[in-house]
Design a protein around this motif. Structure first.
Motif, short mmCIF file in Angstrom:
data_model
loop_
_atom_site.label_atom_id
_atom_site.label_comp_id
_atom_site.label_asym_id
_atom_site.label_seq_id
_atom_site.Cartn_x
_atom_site.Cartn_y
_atom_site.Cartn_z
N CYS A 39 -0.97 7.33 7.66
CA CYS A 39 -0.48 6.23 6.82
C CYS A 39 0.26 5.25 7.72
O CYS A 39 1.26 5.61 8.34
CB CYS A 39 0.46 6.77 5.73
SG CYS A 39 1.20 5.43 4.78
N CYS A 81 4.23 4.64 6.53
CA CYS A 81 5.32 5.59 6.78
C CYS A 81 5.06 6.41 8.05
O CYS A 81 5.90 7.21 8.45
CB CYS A 81 5.50 6.53 5.59
SG CYS A 81 4.12 7.66 5.33
N CYS A 112 4.81 8.30 1.11
CA CYS A 112 5.40 7.03 0.66
C CYS A 112 4.69 6.45 -0.56
O CYS A 112 5.14 5.45 -1.11
CB CYS A 112 5.39 6.00 1.79
SG CYS A 112 3.76 5.34 2.19
ZN ZN Z 1 2.79 6.75 3.73
#
Ligand code: ZN
Length: 262
Positions: A41, A44, A80
């Protein structure tokens, strides 16, 4: 964000905090269950074997082969909460270095995963929505209370499909953008639908779920979405990520960035 059933029982102001707690607990659990390095990701920086499944399983969404809608695997970051479109926009902003200190940036219906990046890099950040606790301004985007050419950039994702007069909203976004300014305007759309599907007589939540795939959507955009943006005055480019980026960050292979300029 935590499940809708819980959201209704909890005061809106507490949603961001409790959403963090919920995501953090889920994130720890998912990191154990789905330990791996297959997907990252960008928002995050956490890595997993895969992202979580996400989306409504309504038949019309599958039938329309929706991009950015419907039930799909490998979609939501457990840490997140970012979805494919948020990761797509995040990477696009970073890779193109589109953010500059001091620029006037309007973020409508702010996504938390993007908000952090935008606030870090832009010293003049405006967040707006009709009722999101993440937004500082209450705004109806068919009547934007800012002068012509006020903003350098606008980010407005998954909003236009909720607005009956979307062309008026697009014209307003165009009006408040500076000449030469840019906007990113993601929507869920069907790649097999030539013409946008809309019907103002469909008004109940139940009928909208059946026809448009969500209780508060008023249309399903088709391949003519770009034409609508051009009608409002924008110059449009559809920017596709490369295959490696799609795999690494768990993006939708069919989803472009709808990038417009004034
Ligand atoms: Zn994330």
């Amino acid at each position: 964000m935590f499940p809708h059933q819980l959201q209704r029982l909890i005061p809106r102001k507490l949603h961001p905090i409790l959403g963090d707690v919920y995501n953090r607990s889920r994130g720890y659990l998912h990191r154990l269950i789905s330990r791996g390095n297959e997907v990252t990701c960008p928002c995050c920086k956490h890595r997993f074997r895969r992202f979580l499944a996400h989306g409504h399983p309504y038949p019309i969404l599958a039938e329309m082969q929706m991009v950015g809608g419907g039930y799909r695997l490998n979609a939501e970051c457990a840490w997140c909460g970012s979805l494919e479109r948020e990761r797509l926009v995040y990477l696009f902003l970073e890779q193109r270095a589109l953010l500059h200190a001091g620029m006037k940036l309007l973020h409508i219906a702010p996504e938390k995963s993007l908000q952090k990046l935008l606030q870090q890099q832009s010293t003049d950040y405006y967040s707006a929505d009709l009722n999101s606790p993440l937004a500082r301004l209450t705004m109806d985007i068919t009547k934007i209370d800012f002068p012509n050419g006020y903003f350098d950039a606008i980010i407005c994702n998954h909003v236009l499909e909720h607005i009956p007069d979307d062309l008026q909203a697009m014209r307003e976004l165009y009006r408040v953008l500076k000449p030469g300014g840019w906007a990113i305007l993601q929507v869920p759309y069907s790649p097999i639908l030539e013409q946008t599907l809309e019907d103002p007589s469909v008004t109940s939540a139940r009928d909208r779920i059946r026809v448009f795939g969500q209780r508060d959507h008023v249309r399903i955009y088709g391949l003519d979405y770009g034409h609508r943006l051009e009608q409002a005055g924008f110059t449009l480019t559809r920017e596709m990520p490369d295959q490696e980026t799609i795999s690494r960050y768990g993006l939708d292979t069919r989803e472009p960035v709808w990038f417009v300029r004034k």
